[in-house]
Design a protein around this motif. Structure first.
Motif, PDB file in Angstrom:
ATOM      1  N   ALA A 144       0.657   6.200  -1.171  1.00  0.00           N
ATOM      2  CA  ALA A 144       1.717   6.754  -0.384  1.00  0.00           C
ATOM      3  C   ALA A 144       2.640   7.694  -1.027  1.00  0.00           C
ATOM      4  N   TYR A 145       3.006   8.647  -0.422  1.00  0.00           N
ATOM      5  CA  TYR A 145       4.289   9.686  -0.901  1.00  0.00           C
ATOM      6  C   TYR A 145       4.235   9.824  -2.400  1.00  0.00           C
ATOM      7  N   PRO A 184       9.812   1.530   8.820  1.00  0.00           N
ATOM      8  CA  PRO A 184       8.937   0.393   8.631  1.00  0.00           C
ATOM      9  C   PRO A 184       9.039  -0.701   9.570  1.00  0.00           C
ATOM     10  N   ASN A 210      -0.969   0.909  -0.393  1.00  0.00           N
ATOM     11  CA  ASN A 210      -0.341   1.720   0.564  1.00  0.00           C
ATOM     12  C   ASN A 210       0.298   0.789   1.891  1.00  0.00           C
ATOM     13  N   LEU A 247       4.317   0.246   2.428  1.00  0.00           N
ATOM     14  CA  LEU A 247       4.980   1.028   3.849  1.00  0.00           C
ATOM     15  C   LEU A 247       5.309  -0.171   4.537  1.00  0.00           C
ATOM     16  N   SER A 255       4.056  10.329  10.212  1.00  0.00           N
ATOM     17  CA  SER A 255       4.853   9.973   9.074  1.00  0.00           C
ATOM     18  C   SER A 255       4.458  10.580   7.620  1.00  0.00           C
ATOM     19  N   HIS A 269       2.610  10.016   5.485  1.00  0.00           N
ATOM     20  CA  HIS A 269       2.856   9.074   4.155  1.00  0.00           C
ATOM     21  C   HIS A 269       1.706   9.430   3.032  1.00  0.00           C
ATOM     22  N   PHE A 280      10.500   5.629   4.693  1.00  0.00           N
ATOM     23  CA  PHE A 280       9.239   5.250   3.957  1.00  0.00           C
ATOM     24  C   PHE A 280       9.079   5.641   2.765  1.00  0.00           C
ATOM     25  N   ARG A 281       9.297   6.939   2.387  1.00  0.00           N
ATOM     26  CA  ARG A 281       9.149   7.679   0.867  1.00  0.00           C
ATOM     27  C   ARG A 281       9.908   6.572   0.034  1.00  0.00           C
ATOM     28  N   ARG A 283      10.838   3.604   0.245  1.00  0.00           N
ATOM     29  CA  ARG A 283      10.251   2.174   0.226  1.00  0.00           C
ATOM     30  C   ARG A 283       8.666   2.152  -0.684  1.00  0.00           C
ATOM     31  N   ALA A 284       8.034   3.178  -0.421  1.00  0.00           N
ATOM     32  CA  ALA A 284       6.658   3.281  -1.002  1.00  0.00           C
ATOM     33  C   ALA A 284       7.227   3.540  -2.579  1.00  0.00           C
TER      34      ALA A 284
END
Length: 334
Positions: A115-116, A168, A187, A191, A237, A239, A307-308, A310-311
């Protein structure tokens, strides 16, 4: 069926089992008059077929190097796991495989689907073309005896559910379908999702029956498999920048002449941008249709940055060794 299974004469089957490519049509030099099998799991009208493997076949023929590519879309030669095993054994010459799927054979490759991992498709292409990508590509070849010719764009992955997912916190309490592979399950954790593993062929029914509350896939896949019929919202998203690797059997590659190798490499690489344009056109047309008809509500104010962050924090904490080094190198690429 693959070449060996299509062959009716046992003696010829034995010959094909010992050679990566078809025998010379004129009995001459090695690699001359060769026909390669090129498999993928997508339908005939999917961009990876009509703007991908079919174009590769056309351009190889145009190169006029006594090389032909026969294409087999729609899982004609087997499922993803079966076809890549056949590429490693040399029974199938070429395949289109998701990075996460190839990660089962060499785990660092799967990190391409984290993710990201990339900001956008240009970022992904830039990294793949840089010297920084050579160790992971070379490591993949050492482990599998298969060669990665190039990477194609699969599309950005987004969430669908029966409510909007803007951050999230909106994933709380939702059973989200993710593919059952290590990087996809990672992932989900990155997320903030609660993953439920469901075979892709069963996703529509699982959504319809409420076994899962949502799923994530590129727009083209969501449309092709009619997930918009059983979901009310798609949340953009972005993601994951989906990547598909074009792989060739090591034995097949070694059996080609230098001219054939050059023609095949050029065909696969030159198709990359055509394939991307095809994917992006299909995505734009589908989004416009959804917005016009209201078939599914398009949520375009997703908090992508949260989101980015956090990932990326999650993968910094959980990845180790070569995989962590690779993930970090993505961020350093221009």
């Amino acid at each position: 069926m693959n070449r060996l299974l299509r062959t009716t004469a046992p003696a010829l089957a034995a010959v094909l089992a010992l050679t990566a490519c078809s025998s010379s049509s004129d009995g001459g030099d090695e690699g001359r008059g060769t026909t390669l099998t090129f498999s993928n799991s997508y339908t005939e009208d999917h961009p990876h077929t009509r703007c991908g493997i079919d174009l590769v076949a056309e351009r190889v023929t145009e190169a006029d190097v006594d090389l032909t590519v026969d294409t087999f879309p729609n899982s004609q030669l087997g499922s993803n796991t079966e076809t890549f095993a056949s590429v490693m054994s040399g029974d199938i010459d070429m395949d289109v495989q998701g990075s996460a799927a190839l990660g089962a054979a060499h785990s660092p490759i799967g990190v391409f689907d984290a993710a990201y991992a990339f900001d956008d498709v240009d970022h992904m292409f830039s990294f793949f073309d840089s010297p920084a990508a050579d160790p992971v590509k070379d490591g993949f070849t050492e482990v599998t005896d298969a060669r990665i010719l190039d990477v194609w764009y699969f599309g950005e992955r987004h969430f669908t559910a029966n409510r909007a997912i803007r951050g999230p916190e909106d994933l709380a309490g939702l059973r989200m379908r993710f593919p059952d592979s290590p990087i996809y399950l990672a992932n989900a954790a990155a997320l903030g999702a609660s993953p439920t593993a469901v075979a892709f062929e069963e996703v529509y029914m699982a959504l319809q029956q409420g076994i899962v509350d949502g799923q994530e896939n590129p727009i083209a896949t969501i449309a092709a498999d009619n997930f918009d019929e059983v979901q009310s919202h798609i949340s953009l998203s972005r993601h994951q920048i989906g990547s598909q690797m074009i792989v060739v059997s090591g034995a097949t590659w070694a059996g080609l002449t230098p001219e054939q190798q050059e023609a095949l490499q050029e065909a696969v690489s030159s198709v990359r941008e055509d394939n991307r344009a095809c994917i992006e056109e299909a995505e734009a047309e589908t989004l416009a249709e959804w917005e016009a008809t209201g078939a599914i509500e398009v949520v375009d104010d997703v908090d992508v940055e949260t989101f980015r962050e956090r990932a990326r924090a999650y993968f910094e904490e959980t990845l180790e060794g070569e995989e962590l080094e690779l993930y970090r190198s993505f961020q350093d690429a221009d």
